[in-house]
Scaffold this active site. Sequence first.
Site, PDB file in Angstrom:
ATOM      1  N   ASP A  76      32.847  41.680  29.437  1.00 48.66           N
ATOM      2  CA  ASP A  76      33.551  41.869  30.624  1.00 48.66           C
ATOM      3  C   ASP A  76      33.104  42.399  31.976  1.00 48.66           C
ATOM      4  O   ASP A  76      31.606  42.116  31.814  1.00 48.66           O
ATOM      5  CB  ASP A  76      34.762  42.681  30.350  1.00 48.66           C
ATOM      6  CG  ASP A  76      36.171  42.361  30.886  1.00 48.66           C
ATOM      7  OD1 ASP A  76      36.255  42.540  32.351  1.00 48.66           O
ATOM      8  OD2 ASP A  76      37.273  42.038  30.197  1.00 48.66           O
ATOM      9  N   HIS A 108      38.380  45.432  35.805  1.00 46.58           N
ATOM     10  CA  HIS A 108      38.839  44.595  34.946  1.00 46.58           C
ATOM     11  C   HIS A 108      38.403  45.259  33.505  1.00 46.58           C
ATOM     12  O   HIS A 108      39.318  45.287  32.325  1.00 46.58           O
ATOM     13  CB  HIS A 108      38.737  43.288  34.851  1.00 46.58           C
ATOM     14  CG  HIS A 108      39.333  42.195  33.950  1.00 46.58           C
ATOM     15  ND1 HIS A 108      38.871  42.001  32.825  1.00 46.58           N
ATOM     16  CD2 HIS A 108      40.399  41.561  34.218  1.00 46.58           C
ATOM     17  CE1 HIS A 108      39.451  40.880  32.347  1.00 46.58           C
ATOM     18  NE2 HIS A 108      40.824  40.848  33.057  1.00 46.58           N
ATOM     19  N   SER A 158      44.795  38.587  30.000  1.00 43.65           N
ATOM     20  CA  SER A 158      43.592  39.641  29.819  1.00 43.65           C
ATOM     21  C   SER A 158      44.259  40.875  29.393  1.00 43.65           C
ATOM     22  O   SER A 158      43.244  41.635  28.891  1.00 43.65           O
ATOM     23  CB  SER A 158      42.820  39.784  31.191  1.00 43.65           C
ATOM     24  OG  SER A 158      42.036  38.695  31.640  1.00 43.65           O
TER      25      SER A 158
END
Length: 454
Positions: free
Chosen positions: A189, A226, A399
Amino acid sequence: MSTTDSGYVIFVDESVLDGSVEMFGMAGGVFAALPSEAEAAATTAEALPPEELLSRRHAVLSQIASGIDNPSTRFETLGAVGDAATFGLPKIASIEPQSEPPADMRVLAGVGAILVDRDELDLEAIYSQPGVSVYPNLEVHMVHPDMDAVIDVAEGAAAAADDQFWHLRKVGLSSGQSGGQGIMIGVLDTGIDDSHAEFTGKVVHFREFGKDGQVVGSNARDAGTHGTHVSSIAAGRTCGAAPDADLAVAAVLTTPDAQGRLFGYLKQIAAGMDWLVQHQFRPGRRGVDVVNASLGGSGYQDYLEQPVLNGLTAGISMIAAIGNDGRRGAGFHGSPGNYRTTLSVGASDANDVTANFSDWQLSGPDGRIQYPVPNLSAPGVDVVAAIPGNRYARMSGTSMATPLVTGIAARRMSANPALLGHPRALFLSLLSTLDPIQPHPYSRNYGGAGRIRA
């Protein structure tokens, strides 16, 4: 999909590397599972001890790399092209690299790759050999969350008190419920803010990789928000599904595009995957136990197919987001989430309705039998989890759904160690405990076989 001028990635088929058979060779991907977890584990490709597996892979890859500038001889001990179908352990066991790879090539034994730092290759000669594929250093983009739904919220303690962690409750868990002991979750990520309260007392390994696949940092950071959000849903102390699991985070999505969205390069992704597969994070144990991935472009792209399969052969599962382009219609799902070798995850809401952004449809390479994706769904709408700076945010996306499934996978492996190192058995275990999911009433969106239950 864009390319860059920073060289190539060569992937080598696992049958050449290991002499093993494809574990997921049947048409239905993970849906073509065996009738029991025990049978699935028993029929997983015979595993070599990790050190022997990696040593053999390194020998084969080194020989290929050292012979790239001399194509007529580099496969001499592997056999002629016509003998490709007979490649196997007896031949590979006797291979010794004739020389070290050139200085502008790096071998990644974990994922069966050679990173090439040159702009020209004799591609025709390389492609004449069996089991070899070559890609330029492509851009690989993050599966971006539904940004309209991102807002800062209260600190985690207040969120837990207000029962905002609905994603846990929906799958049968409560905030802070123990689980995942002894399991190492790998995350591909944007990175992680490991100083966040969600990761207090937790082992967090970190590496940041540059666009050419080199390590550029080992001090944990998040290039965006994220990666922290995803990691906390998988293993956060209060908002995570497996609060007792540890983390290994590969920061591979670190470059902003013109809109400020983060992406990575193929070399970067391959190097991060390799680190997760073969680094010794724990004494006597190579690699993580499961990998969470929320990356990839729209449509079926085969550039990560081989490293995922090589990781599976090493006993490491990948759980991947299917994508957030569902509002565009069917068939916009992304890779690696749409591979038959990954467990693909879609998103659902608090009413067990498939989110309208969650991708779906049949998948598979052109000219081959298609199979439905995603495999299953998980809560992924308005999920509250950590972001850098000891803050929390509400995000929506596949996600967010994917790390919830990954955390539940960690709980399963911790409770049943027989699932460790057996991706197919793990996938079957996860697919065996599902609640009904409803298609979205407007798009008739497909949510997989059901919604995950812990």
